[in-house]
Scaffold this motif. Structure first.
Motif, PDB file in Angstrom:
ATOM      1  N   ASP A 255       0.798  -1.235   0.000  1.00 10.57           N
ATOM      2  CA  ASP A 255       0.000   0.000   0.000  1.00 10.57           C
ATOM      3  C   ASP A 255       0.826   1.279   0.000  1.00 10.57           C
ATOM      4  O   ASP A 255       0.333   2.326  -0.429  1.00 10.57           O
ATOM      5  CB  ASP A 255      -0.928   0.016   1.215  1.00 10.57           C
ATOM      6  CG  ASP A 255      -1.868  -1.176   1.244  1.00 10.57           C
ATOM      7  OD1 ASP A 255      -2.492  -1.445   0.208  1.00 10.57           O
ATOM      8  OD2 ASP A 255      -1.955  -1.833   2.297  1.00 10.57           O
ATOM      9  N   TYR A 256       2.071   1.211   0.477  1.00  7.19           N
ATOM     10  CA  TYR A 256       2.843   2.442   0.660  1.00  7.19           C
ATOM     11  C   TYR A 256       4.286   2.268   0.191  1.00  7.19           C
ATOM     12  O   TYR A 256       4.769   1.157  -0.007  1.00  7.19           O
ATOM     13  CB  TYR A 256       2.859   2.856   2.145  1.00  7.19           C
ATOM     14  CG  TYR A 256       1.505   3.102   2.740  1.00  7.19           C
ATOM     15  CD1 TYR A 256       0.831   4.303   2.521  1.00  7.19           C
ATOM     16  CD2 TYR A 256       0.889   2.130   3.530  1.00  7.19           C
ATOM     17  CE1 TYR A 256      -0.421   4.530   3.072  1.00  7.19           C
ATOM     18  CE2 TYR A 256      -0.362   2.350   4.083  1.00  7.19           C
ATOM     19  CZ  TYR A 256      -1.016   3.550   3.848  1.00  7.19           C
ATOM     20  OH  TYR A 256      -2.255   3.777   4.388  1.00  7.19           O
ATOM     21  N   VAL A 257       4.948   3.417   0.055  1.00 16.33           N
ATOM     22  CA  VAL A 257       6.388   3.451  -0.142  1.00 16.33           C
ATOM     23  C   VAL A 257       6.967   4.268   1.012  1.00 16.33           C
ATOM     24  O   VAL A 257       6.637   5.448   1.167  1.00 16.33           O
ATOM     25  CB  VAL A 257       6.775   4.086  -1.497  1.00 16.33           C
ATOM     26  CG1 VAL A 257       8.303   4.174  -1.606  1.00 16.33           C
ATOM     27  CG2 VAL A 257       6.208   3.279  -2.653  1.00 16.33           C
ATOM     28  N   ASP A 258       7.767   3.629   1.843  1.00 15.82           N
ATOM     29  CA  ASP A 258       8.390   4.297   2.984  1.00 15.82           C
ATOM     30  C   ASP A 258       9.847   4.586   2.663  1.00 15.82           C
ATOM     31  O   ASP A 258      10.593   3.680   2.261  1.00 15.82           O
ATOM     32  CB  ASP A 258       8.303   3.423   4.229  1.00 15.82           C
ATOM     33  CG  ASP A 258       6.900   3.316   4.776  1.00 15.82           C
ATOM     34  OD1 ASP A 258       6.576   4.097   5.686  1.00 15.82           O
ATOM     35  OD2 ASP A 258       6.123   2.462   4.293  1.00 15.82           O
ATOM     36  N   ARG A 259      10.258   5.843   2.869  1.00 13.37           N
ATOM     37  CA  ARG A 259      11.646   6.247   2.653  1.00 13.37           C
ATOM     38  C   ARG A 259      12.261   6.683   3.979  1.00 13.37           C
ATOM     39  O   ARG A 259      11.655   7.452   4.715  1.00 13.37           O
ATOM     40  CB  ARG A 259      11.729   7.370   1.618  1.00 13.37           C
ATOM     41  CG  ARG A 259      11.403   6.910   0.215  1.00 13.37           C
ATOM     42  CD  ARG A 259      11.505   8.055  -0.799  1.00 13.37           C
ATOM     43  NE  ARG A 259      11.463   7.544  -2.151  1.00 13.37           N
ATOM     44  CZ  ARG A 259      10.343   7.225  -2.803  1.00 13.37           C
ATOM     45  NH1 ARG A 259       9.180   7.372  -2.188  1.00 13.37           N
ATOM     46  NH2 ARG A 259      10.391   6.743  -4.019  1.00 13.37           N
ATOM     47  N   TRP A 260      13.484   6.176   4.223  1.00 14.72           N
ATOM     48  CA  TRP A 260      14.163   6.480   5.486  1.00 14.72           C
ATOM     49  C   TRP A 260      15.596   6.907   5.228  1.00 14.72           C
ATOM     50  O   TRP A 260      16.309   6.306   4.416  1.00 14.72           O
ATOM     51  CB  TRP A 260      14.201   5.244   6.393  1.00 14.72           C
ATOM     52  CG  TRP A 260      12.870   4.678   6.778  1.00 14.72           C
ATOM     53  CD1 TRP A 260      11.671   5.316   6.793  1.00 14.72           C
ATOM     54  CD2 TRP A 260      12.610   3.340   7.218  1.00 14.72           C
ATOM     55  NE1 TRP A 260      10.674   4.481   7.208  1.00 14.72           N
ATOM     56  CE2 TRP A 260      11.224   3.243   7.475  1.00 14.72           C
ATOM     57  CE3 TRP A 260      13.409   2.223   7.430  1.00 14.72           C
ATOM     58  CZ2 TRP A 260      10.624   2.071   7.930  1.00 14.72           C
ATOM     59  CZ3 TRP A 260      12.824   1.048   7.884  1.00 14.72           C
ATOM     60  CH2 TRP A 260      11.442   0.976   8.128  1.00 14.72           C
ATOM     61  N   PHE A 261      16.028   7.951   5.926  1.00 17.11           N
ATOM     62  CA  PHE A 261      17.453   8.247   6.092  1.00 17.11           C
ATOM     63  C   PHE A 261      17.860   7.639   7.431  1.00 17.11           C
ATOM     64  O   PHE A 261      17.147   7.813   8.427  1.00 17.11           O
ATOM     65  CB  PHE A 261      17.715   9.748   6.107  1.00 17.11           C
ATOM     66  CG  PHE A 261      17.544  10.426   4.776  1.00 17.11           C
ATOM     67  CD1 PHE A 261      18.148   9.919   3.638  1.00 17.11           C
ATOM     68  CD2 PHE A 261      16.785  11.593   4.662  1.00 17.11           C
ATOM     69  CE1 PHE A 261      18.007  10.551   2.413  1.00 17.11           C
ATOM     70  CE2 PHE A 261      16.633  12.225   3.441  1.00 17.11           C
ATOM     71  CZ  PHE A 261      17.247  11.697   2.311  1.00 17.11           C
ATOM     72  N   ILE A 262      18.991   6.978   7.471  1.00 23.53           N
ATOM     73  CA  ILE A 262      19.384   6.251   8.681  1.00 23.53           C
ATOM     74  C   ILE A 262      20.749   6.710   9.159  1.00 23.53           C
ATOM     75  O   ILE A 262      21.708   6.777   8.384  1.00 23.53           O
ATOM     76  CB  ILE A 262      19.380   4.736   8.429  1.00 23.53           C
ATOM     77  CG1 ILE A 262      17.955   4.282   8.060  1.00 23.53           C
ATOM     78  CG2 ILE A 262      19.887   3.978   9.655  1.00 23.53           C
ATOM     79  CD1 ILE A 262      17.850   2.822   7.697  1.00 23.53           C
ATOM     80  N   GLU A 263      20.822   7.038  10.447  1.00 27.11           N
ATOM     81  CA  GLU A 263      22.064   7.421  11.112  1.00 27.11           C
ATOM     82  C   GLU A 263      22.369   6.398  12.200  1.00 27.11           C
ATOM     83  O   GLU A 263      21.512   6.110  13.046  1.00 27.11           O
ATOM     84  CB  GLU A 263      21.932   8.811  11.747  1.00 27.11           C
ATOM     85  CG  GLU A 263      21.723   9.942  10.748  1.00 27.11           C
ATOM     86  CD  GLU A 263      23.005  10.334  10.039  1.00 27.11           C
ATOM     87  OE1 GLU A 263      24.086   9.867  10.456  1.00 27.11           O
ATOM     88  OE2 GLU A 263      22.916  11.126   9.084  1.00 27.11           O
ATOM     89  N   VAL A 264      23.565   5.839  12.155  1.00 23.65           N
ATOM     90  CA  VAL A 264      23.983   4.844  13.140  1.00 23.65           C
ATOM     91  C   VAL A 264      25.017   5.485  14.058  1.00 23.65           C
ATOM     92  O   VAL A 264      26.077   5.910  13.597  1.00 23.65           O
ATOM     93  CB  VAL A 264      24.571   3.597  12.452  1.00 23.65           C
ATOM     94  CG1 VAL A 264      24.979   2.564  13.499  1.00 23.65           C
ATOM     95  CG2 VAL A 264      23.561   3.004  11.467  1.00 23.65           C
ATOM     96  N   ASP A 265      24.712   5.563  15.343  1.00 24.23           N
ATOM     97  CA  ASP A 265      25.602   6.216  16.297  1.00 24.23           C
ATOM     98  C   ASP A 265      25.960   5.231  17.402  1.00 24.23           C
ATOM     99  O   ASP A 265      25.076   4.645  18.029  1.00 24.23           O
ATOM    100  CB  ASP A 265      24.923   7.456  16.888  1.00 24.23           C
ATOM    101  CG  ASP A 265      25.864   8.269  17.752  1.00 24.23           C
ATOM    102  OD1 ASP A 265      26.083   7.856  18.899  1.00 24.23           O
ATOM    103  OD2 ASP A 265      26.381   9.298  17.288  1.00 24.23           O
ATOM    104  N   LEU A 266      27.239   5.056  17.649  1.00 23.93           N
ATOM    105  CA  LEU A 266      27.709   4.126  18.671  1.00 23.93           C
ATOM    106  C   LEU A 266      27.989   4.806  19.994  1.00 23.93           C
ATOM    107  O   LEU A 266      28.711   4.274  20.825  1.00 23.93           O
ATOM    108  CB  LEU A 266      28.977   3.417  18.173  1.00 23.93           C
ATOM    109  CG  LEU A 266      28.833   2.626  16.880  1.00 23.93           C
ATOM    110  CD1 LEU A 266      30.149   1.960  16.521  1.00 23.93           C
ATOM    111  CD2 LEU A 266      27.729   1.578  17.007  1.00 23.93           C
TER     112      LEU A 266
END
Length: 278
Positions: free
Chosen positions: A188-199
């Motif tokens: 039903d949808y298109v989901d777009r994500w920017f992802i930041e990985v922080d340790l």
């Protein structure tokens, strides 16, 4: 593989430099799966044996069979001087033989790229290495979302393909550098994500400054013009305490748009991602 092809794939172990002709012969005889191993290592800079198995060797009858084949292929590519394992003292950041960490050797980079480009493998800092491996973990977590019935396809861009260039309010050229950018297509949808990985290595002001960069990029309207919506910004932390501090600071900041962000710990990412897709 024919005997002739196998003979091509056995260069002298003592040689450190493979000339163009020999590299061409290796490239012609190389199975596509081996080339995919090189591409995946190039994409993430550093990957463990387990990462490579999980990305590529997924069609075996058992985990043990997949692990044996992965080790065999990596050993062959190492003999060909196309990949290199990091020193044990760095590889020890993760325990076990499956945690051996690989990078491209110069010949492997030349096989994938234009001959004129230079490439030097080097020993990374522990902080940079841990970050690269954590990003690979998240990438695999995204791929695992295909097990959800409603998810049809998932596309993941790594750096630098995840980056976005835009013009700031003062006319200056700016560069936004997410660790990953993903597109999850459901029924039903298109989901777009920017992802930041922080340790946990970045201070709270640094994290909030990066959030401000996302706000500036959003104000440019570039993503909205192309996709009619701006991606969610997903912050993934190893520490629950740090995640809570960031979440609280985002909610209190008058410069930020809280609905734009999702803050989660690494161990909760898979569960949270499923919730976001509902």
């Amino acid at each position: 593989m024919s005997t002739e092809s196998a003979r091509v794939l056995q260069p002298d172990k003592r040689r450190r430099r493979i000339d163009r002709d020999e590299l061409g012969r290796i490239s012609q005889a190389m199975p596509e799966r081996d080339r995919e191993v090189l591409r995946r290592i190039d994409e993430h800079r550093y990957l463990t044996t387990h990462h490579i198995q999980s990305f590529i060797f997924t069609d075996h009858g058992s985990t043990d069979s997949a692990a044996r084949t992965t080790r065999y292929v990596l050993a062959r590519l190492e003999r060909l001087a196309l990949i290199r394992a990091l020193p044990r003292r760095i590889g020890g950041v993760r325990a076990g033989s499956a945690a051996r960490i690989w990078q491209l050797a110069p010949a492997g980079a030349r096989l994938l790229r234009d001959e004129g480009q230079t490439y030097r493998s080097h020993e990374p800092s522990l902080r940079f290495l841990q970050h690269c491996l954590a990003v690979a973990d998240v990438h695999l977590g995204l791929r695992a979302l295909t097990t959800i019935d409603t998810v049809e396809t998932i596309d993941v861009a790594t750096e630098p393909n995840s980056w976005r260039r835009f013009v700031g309010t003062g006319g200056e050229q700016r560069l936004l550098q997410p660790d990953l950018a993903s597109i999850v297509r459901t029924r039903d949808y298109v989901d777009r994500w920017f992802i930041e990985v922080d340790l946990g290595t970045e201070s709270l002001p640094t994290v909030l400054k990066k959030c401000g960069q996302y706000e500036s990029y959003r104000a440019s309207g570039i993503e909205q013009d192309v996709h009619h919506a701006f991606p969610l910004v997903i912050w993934i932390f190893t520490s629950q305490t740090h995640a809570e501090k960031v979440q609280s600071s985002i909610l209190r900041s008058p410069r930020l748009t809280p609905d734009l962000y999702r803050v989660v710990t690494a161990d909760r990412f898979a569960t949270s991602a499923q919730e976001w897709l509902q």
